[in-house]
Write an enzyme that holds these catalytic residues in place. Sequence first.
Site, mmCIF file in Angstrom:
data_model
loop_
_atom_site.group_PDB
_atom_site.id
_atom_site.type_symbol
_atom_site.label_atom_id
_atom_site.label_comp_id
_atom_site.label_asym_id
_atom_site.label_seq_id
_atom_site.Cartn_x
_atom_site.Cartn_y
_atom_site.Cartn_z
ATOM 1 N N HIS A 64 0.781 -1.053 0.056
ATOM 2 C CA HIS A 64 0.225 0.089 0.043
ATOM 3 C C HIS A 64 0.771 1.169 0.009
ATOM 4 C CE1 HIS A 64 0.964 -1.297 4.207
ATOM 5 N NE2 HIS A 64 0.595 0.080 4.408
ATOM 6 N N GLY A 65 0.265 2.465 -0.206
ATOM 7 C CA GLY A 65 0.903 3.623 -0.560
ATOM 8 C C GLY A 65 1.542 4.162 0.889
#
Length: 145
Positions: A64-65
């Site tokens: 994920h970011g």
Amino acid sequence: MANSILAKDNIQLNTTVHSKEDAIRLTGKILVKKGYVEPNYIEKMLEREQLTSTYMGNFVAIPHGTEDSKPFVKESGISFVQVPQGVDFGAGNIVKLLIGIAGKDNEHLDILSNIAIVCSEEENIEKLVSAQSVDEILAIFEDVN
């Protein structure tokens, strides 16, 4: 919301990747293609991996970011990539399931808790790794909701 969070098109089975970077890019590309995130989000996913491994144990990674990637998220979504042969995430950690997450606002927290419930059971991991159809994958996650 234009997309459901986990749709059939978001799932890729029997994938072979050669590095964790390739694996993370692939999970990100699915999110981009489906319109959940802008292309810059993939770089933020790779950046997150540099900061802290997204390997969760039990053959699962959840790329994920970073915190500052929020502007690149259009809506919440999940990509799911099955790598039966596994990919090395470093330190001997082999990943066979990649679950890419993009969360709008705090929606991803609910998504994460559902994924955590599914992935905490080894029986579910085995089913996800050996699933031969997208419907099998969806059925396992639907049991959680």
